[in-house]
Motif scaffolding. Structure first.
Motif, mmCIF file in Angstrom:
data_model
loop_
_atom_site.group_PDB
_atom_site.id
_atom_site.type_symbol
_atom_site.label_atom_id
_atom_site.label_comp_id
_atom_site.label_asym_id
_atom_site.label_seq_id
_atom_site.Cartn_x
_atom_site.Cartn_y
_atom_site.Cartn_z
ATOM 1 N N ARG A 1 -30.749 87.016 -17.710
ATOM 2 C CA ARG A 1 -30.354 85.694 -18.211
ATOM 3 C C ARG A 1 -29.288 85.062 -17.329
ATOM 4 N N LEU A 2 -28.384 85.876 -16.826
ATOM 5 C CA LEU A 2 -27.345 85.346 -15.940
ATOM 6 C C LEU A 2 -27.942 84.835 -14.633
ATOM 7 N N THR A 3 -28.844 85.617 -14.033
ATOM 8 C CA THR A 3 -29.450 85.180 -12.763
ATOM 9 C C THR A 3 -30.283 83.921 -12.973
ATOM 10 N N GLU A 4 -30.974 83.865 -14.099
ATOM 11 C CA GLU A 4 -31.768 82.665 -14.415
ATOM 12 C C GLU A 4 -30.863 81.453 -14.580
ATOM 13 N N ARG A 5 -29.779 81.611 -15.303
ATOM 14 C CA ARG A 5 -28.853 80.511 -15.569
ATOM 15 C C ARG A 5 -28.221 79.992 -14.281
ATOM 16 N N LEU A 6 -27.866 80.915 -13.397
ATOM 17 C CA LEU A 6 -27.202 80.527 -12.154
ATOM 18 C C LEU A 6 -28.180 80.242 -11.013
ATOM 19 N N GLY A 7 -29.437 80.591 -11.213
ATOM 20 C CA GLY A 7 -30.415 80.395 -10.149
ATOM 21 C C GLY A 7 -30.164 81.299 -8.955
ATOM 22 N N GLY B 1 -29.328 90.645 -6.468
ATOM 23 C CA GLY B 1 -28.500 91.104 -5.351
ATOM 24 C C GLY B 1 -27.137 90.432 -5.347
ATOM 25 N N SER B 2 -27.119 89.149 -5.676
ATOM 26 C CA SER B 2 -25.853 88.424 -5.762
ATOM 27 C C SER B 2 -24.982 88.989 -6.885
ATOM 28 N N PHE B 3 -25.616 89.322 -8.006
ATOM 29 C CA PHE B 3 -24.889 89.929 -9.123
ATOM 30 C C PHE B 3 -24.253 91.237 -8.669
ATOM 31 N N TYR B 4 -25.065 92.103 -8.035
ATOM 32 C CA TYR B 4 -24.583 93.421 -7.616
ATOM 33 C C TYR B 4 -23.589 93.354 -6.456
ATOM 34 N N HIS B 5 -23.531 92.224 -5.793
ATOM 35 C CA HIS B 5 -22.514 92.022 -4.768
ATOM 36 C C HIS B 5 -21.122 91.994 -5.407
ATOM 37 N N HIS B 6 -21.048 91.472 -6.632
ATOM 38 C CA HIS B 6 -19.764 91.311 -7.318
ATOM 39 C C HIS B 6 -19.474 92.390 -8.361
ATOM 40 N N PHE B 7 -20.514 92.992 -8.901
ATOM 41 C CA PHE B 7 -20.350 93.947 -10.007
ATOM 42 C C PHE B 7 -21.182 95.195 -9.754
ATOM 43 N N LYS B 8 -20.696 96.327 -10.235
ATOM 44 C CA LYS B 8 -21.399 97.594 -10.011
ATOM 45 C C LYS B 8 -22.467 97.858 -11.057
ATOM 46 N N TRP C 1 -19.990 83.857 -12.034
ATOM 47 C CA TRP C 1 -20.733 84.806 -12.876
ATOM 48 C C TRP C 1 -20.036 84.984 -14.224
ATOM 49 N N LEU C 2 -18.720 85.080 -14.188
ATOM 50 C CA LEU C 2 -17.970 85.296 -15.422
ATOM 51 C C LEU C 2 -17.958 84.048 -16.302
ATOM 52 N N ASP C 3 -17.799 82.880 -15.690
ATOM 53 C CA ASP C 3 -17.858 81.634 -16.473
ATOM 54 C C ASP C 3 -19.229 81.475 -17.130
ATOM 55 N N ALA C 4 -20.282 81.783 -16.385
ATOM 56 C CA ALA C 4 -21.635 81.702 -16.948
ATOM 57 C C ALA C 4 -21.797 82.699 -18.093
ATOM 58 N N GLY C 5 -21.196 83.867 -17.955
ATOM 59 C CA GLY C 5 -21.255 84.861 -19.014
ATOM 60 C C GLY C 5 -20.553 84.408 -20.276
ATOM 61 N N LEU C 6 -19.408 83.741 -20.132
ATOM 62 C CA LEU C 6 -18.701 83.233 -21.318
ATOM 63 C C LEU C 6 -19.526 82.171 -22.039
ATOM 64 N N VAL C 7 -20.177 81.312 -21.277
ATOM 65 C CA VAL C 7 -21.024 80.279 -21.890
ATOM 66 C C VAL C 7 -22.203 80.930 -22.603
ATOM 67 N N LEU C 8 -22.857 81.853 -21.950
ATOM 68 C CA LEU C 8 -23.986 82.560 -22.555
ATOM 69 C C LEU C 8 -23.540 83.327 -23.796
ATOM 70 N N LEU C 9 -22.410 83.983 -23.715
ATOM 71 C CA LEU C 9 -21.855 84.706 -24.852
ATOM 72 C C LEU C 9 -21.604 83.759 -26.021
ATOM 73 N N MET D 1 -23.050 80.182 -2.160
ATOM 74 C CA MET D 1 -23.082 81.449 -2.862
ATOM 75 C C MET D 1 -22.092 81.408 -4.026
ATOM 76 N N ALA D 2 -22.519 81.910 -5.144
ATOM 77 C CA ALA D 2 -21.666 81.949 -6.328
ATOM 78 C C ALA D 2 -20.643 83.063 -6.194
ATOM 79 N N GLY D 3 -19.435 82.772 -6.635
ATOM 80 C CA GLY D 3 -18.387 83.773 -6.623
ATOM 81 C C GLY D 3 -18.342 84.536 -7.946
ATOM 82 N N LYS D 4 -17.469 85.505 -7.982
ATOM 83 C CA LYS D 4 -17.313 86.328 -9.172
ATOM 84 C C LYS D 4 -16.983 85.467 -10.398
ATOM 85 N N ARG D 5 -16.113 84.493 -10.214
ATOM 86 C CA ARG D 5 -15.727 83.619 -11.328
ATOM 87 C C ARG D 5 -16.931 82.847 -11.876
#
Length: 166
Positions: free
Chosen positions: A27-33, A37-44, A7-15, A1-5
């Motif tokens: 795009r984030l879920t696609e990039r991380l596969g 639900g995993s996204f919403y586990h870490h972010f509101k 998601w954030l590292d993937a966001g910086l690369v995408l940005l 399972m991917a952690g919060k970091r």
């Protein structure tokens, strides 16, 4: 399972690659596969994610650099410059955050704080506010020209400004 970091590292690369409008849950879920639900586990939601992403940018590209330079104990300026010049999405990420700051008040506040922190630290370690400002403007400007001035070219200009090369 991917952690919060993750998601954030993937966001910086995408940005860095595509800019702030491209940073979407899809795009984030696609990039991380991973699932939404995993996204919403870490972010509101996307608003919370963007706030965390800006904080992560500040931590990774400013706070961490200052901590590493301070930890070196020797020539802090040389250590800091080596971090700034290291390969990676530095210039592209900086440009993307600055562009985002032109359109978004939260991003602008973070960019202002980052700029102030960086110039203050450069002033502290160089002992010269004008030199600190000049070094920072060279780095920021070098990323803005097309093509960006990176690597050896940027290092040469910084050494010239520092008086280490004539």
């Amino acid at each position: 399972m991917a952690g919060k970091r993750d998601w954030l590292d993937a966001g910086l690369v995408l940005l860095a690659e595509q800019g702030a409008p491209a940073v979407t849950i899809e795009r984030l879920t696609e990039r991380l596969g991973l699932s939404k639900g995993s996204f919403y586990h870490h972010f509101k939601g996307m608003g919370g994610y963007r706030t965390a992403l800006l904080e992560h940018f500040e931590t990774e590209r400013t706070t961490r650099f200052v901590e590493q330079a301070e930890g070196a104990g020797e020539d802090r300026l040389s250590v800091l410059l080596s971090l700034v010049l290291a390969p990676g999405p530095g210039p592209e990420l900086e440009i993307a955050v600055r562009a985002w700051a032109l359109q978004d008040a939260e991003a602008r506040a973070v960019q202002e704080r980052v700029d102030a922190t960086r110039v203050a630290y450069l002033t502290e370690i160089s002992g010269d506010a004008d030199l600190a400002q000049a070094l920072y403007l060279v780095v920021v400007g070098a990323a803005q020209v097309v093509p960006p001035l990176t690597g050896r070219g940027l290092k040469n200009v910084l050494e010239f400004v520092l008086g280490r090369r004539k």
